[in-house]
Design a protein around this motif. Structure first.
Motif, short mmCIF file in Angstrom:
data_model
loop_
_atom_site.label_atom_id
_atom_site.label_comp_id
_atom_site.label_asym_id
_atom_site.label_seq_id
_atom_site.Cartn_x
_atom_site.Cartn_y
_atom_site.Cartn_z
N HIS A 138 0.83 -1.21 0.00
CA HIS A 138 0.00 0.00 0.00
C HIS A 138 0.86 1.26 0.00
O HIS A 138 0.44 2.31 -0.51
N PRO A 177 1.09 4.21 -4.62
CA PRO A 177 0.70 5.61 -4.81
C PRO A 177 1.83 6.52 -5.29
O PRO A 177 1.56 7.58 -5.84
N ILE A 202 -4.31 -4.74 -2.94
CA ILE A 202 -4.23 -3.32 -3.31
C ILE A 202 -4.99 -3.02 -4.61
O ILE A 202 -4.93 -1.91 -5.12
N ASP A 232 -8.17 -2.60 -5.39
CA ASP A 232 -9.19 -1.54 -5.35
C ASP A 232 -8.54 -0.17 -5.30
O ASP A 232 -8.99 0.78 -5.97
N SER A 233 -7.48 -0.04 -4.52
CA SER A 233 -6.77 1.23 -4.43
C SER A 233 -6.15 1.61 -5.76
O SER A 233 -6.24 2.75 -6.22
N VAL A 234 -5.52 0.64 -6.41
CA VAL A 234 -4.89 0.88 -7.71
C VAL A 234 -5.95 1.23 -8.76
O VAL A 234 -5.76 2.13 -9.59
N ALA A 240 -8.80 2.72 -8.28
CA ALA A 240 -9.26 4.09 -8.04
C ALA A 240 -8.27 5.11 -8.57
O ALA A 240 -8.65 6.13 -9.15
N GLN A 241 -6.97 4.84 -8.38
CA GLN A 241 -5.95 5.76 -8.86
C GLN A 241 -5.87 5.75 -10.39
O GLN A 241 -5.65 6.78 -11.02
#
Length: 384
Positions: A201, A205, A235, A237-239, A241-242
């Motif tokens: 995580h 970013p 990760i 979902d986070s990726v 979104a980015q």
């Protein structure tokens, strides 16, 4: 068949360690099917019956600055692991990589009289060599992935055993390009670019915005370009979104076989340093390595680093095979130009592929697979 009463306490702290731990567990069970396992691991180790003491993701953090806010939490997790070992009194302990946590754990339990193996040698040969003085007494055997490490640690009277690199068992070279294109509806002539921003995580970013701006430049020259992001499910979902802000919608891959199919279809890759470079080398994917961390972390590392290369393929070859675009060189324009050369110049791509074979040959153990060599080294220390 009589039950083996012995227990191995095994710990992994990140996704790559979970893969190593699972392969090691399987290899040990081929030698003694009823050995029990306890400890800390991820989904692959849990699928083999390990009941993780707490979620492995709690330990997946890196970087000097990034760790600081979580010190109290990590200390609590360390205390939990120590208490579990003291209560269970396993027959042997295996810690896998994650030196920030694993070496602290080994230090806390070194007086319990339990044989200890640490799998994946700390890379003190690259930086902070003074830490070698802290190692005597922490383990009974160190399992080394790189061919030069056994001799390096023997100079400090530390028992190192080269067991080969697990990337050789990854099947990264077994992908099917046509299957990947069919599955994701990608045209046969569309260039595929692998982007690997890291599995933690705290890593992704830092590279995702740079990758997005790079794609805006590449889109002008390669209008059908398909970026592919192989990431861990933790990760994804986070990726996703980015990546929603990118000028080209990427294919996000979390399945291991789909990832290997993507490698087979790829014309080039951009990846962080680490094992991913060896996976891509095994698959024959031309690449560049890029990375960006907190500036304070980077400044501290640069003062301590002792090797001339960051990319593992370059380090093992002793020369620059793949470009290293780090920190201030991790810029959209530089990345776009480098990727363009890899996609459009067969001579550049083929030169990398030729050098990859030399690197991979150096990573093989004398006999068997890396997991088998590691299991043999562990079983030698397991009390009968």
């Amino acid at each position: 068949m009589p039950t083996d009463p012995r227990v191995i306490w095994i710990m992994a702290g990140e996704a790559s360690g979970d893969i190593l731990g699972a392969r090691l567990m399987e290899a040990i069970r081929r030698r003694s099917p009823s050995i029990a396992f306890a400890g800390i691991g991820g989904p692959r180790m849990e699928a083999l019956g390990l009941h993780s003491l707490f979620p492995m993701r709690d330990l997946s953090v890196m970087g000097l600055v990034e760790v600081l806010p979580r010190l109290r939490f990590l200390r609590r997790r360390l205390n939990e692991a120590v208490r579990d070992i003291e209560l269970r009194r396993p027959d042997l302990i295996v810690t896998i990589d994650s030196p920030g946590f694993a070496l602290r754990l080994l230090r806390r339990i070194k007086n319990l009289g339990i044989p200890r193996v640490h799998y994946v040698a700390p890379q003190v040969w690259a930086w902070r060599e003074h830490r070698v003085k802290e190692f005597p007494g922490l383990w009974d055997r160190l399992l080394c992935l790189l061919p030069f490490e056994q001799d390096y640690f023997s100079e400090f009277d530390l028992d190192g055993r080269f067991v080969g690199h697990p990337v050789l068992q990854s099947e990264a070279d077994q992908g099917d390009a046509d299957r990947f294109r069919r599955r994701h509806d990608i045209r046969p002539d569309a260039p595929v670019l692998i982007l690997m921003p890291g599995s933690r995580h705290s890593e992704a970013p830092r590279l995702m915005p740079v990758f997005g701006r790079m794609l805006a430049l590449l889109k002008r020259r390669y209008p059908t370009l398909v970026p592919v992001l192989p990431v861990s499910s933790g990760i994804a979902d986070s990726v996703r979104a980015q990546a929603a802000r990118w000028p080209i919608a990427p294919v996000i891959v979390t399945d291991l076989h789909d990832k290997h199919d993507a490698f087979a279809a790829a014309g080039a890759a951009l990846t962080k340093s680490g094992t991913s470079t060896l996976e891509l080398a095994l698959a024959g994917v031309p690449m560049a390595v890029t990375y960006r961390v907190n500036p304070l972390t980077a400044a501290a590392v640069r003062r301590m680093i002792k090797v001339g290369h960051v990319a593992m393929v370059n380090l093992l070859a002793g020369r620059t095979i793949v470009p290293e675009l780090l920190q201030e060189n991790c810029r959209p324009d530089i990345l776009a130009e480098t990727v363009s050369k890899l996609l459009s110049d067969p001579a550049v791509a083929n030169a990398q592929r030729g050098a990859f074979a030399e690197v991979l040959a150096s990573l093989r153990p004398e006999t068997g697979t890396p997991a088998d060599a590691a299991a043999d080294a562990v079983m030698e220390l397991l009390p009968r």
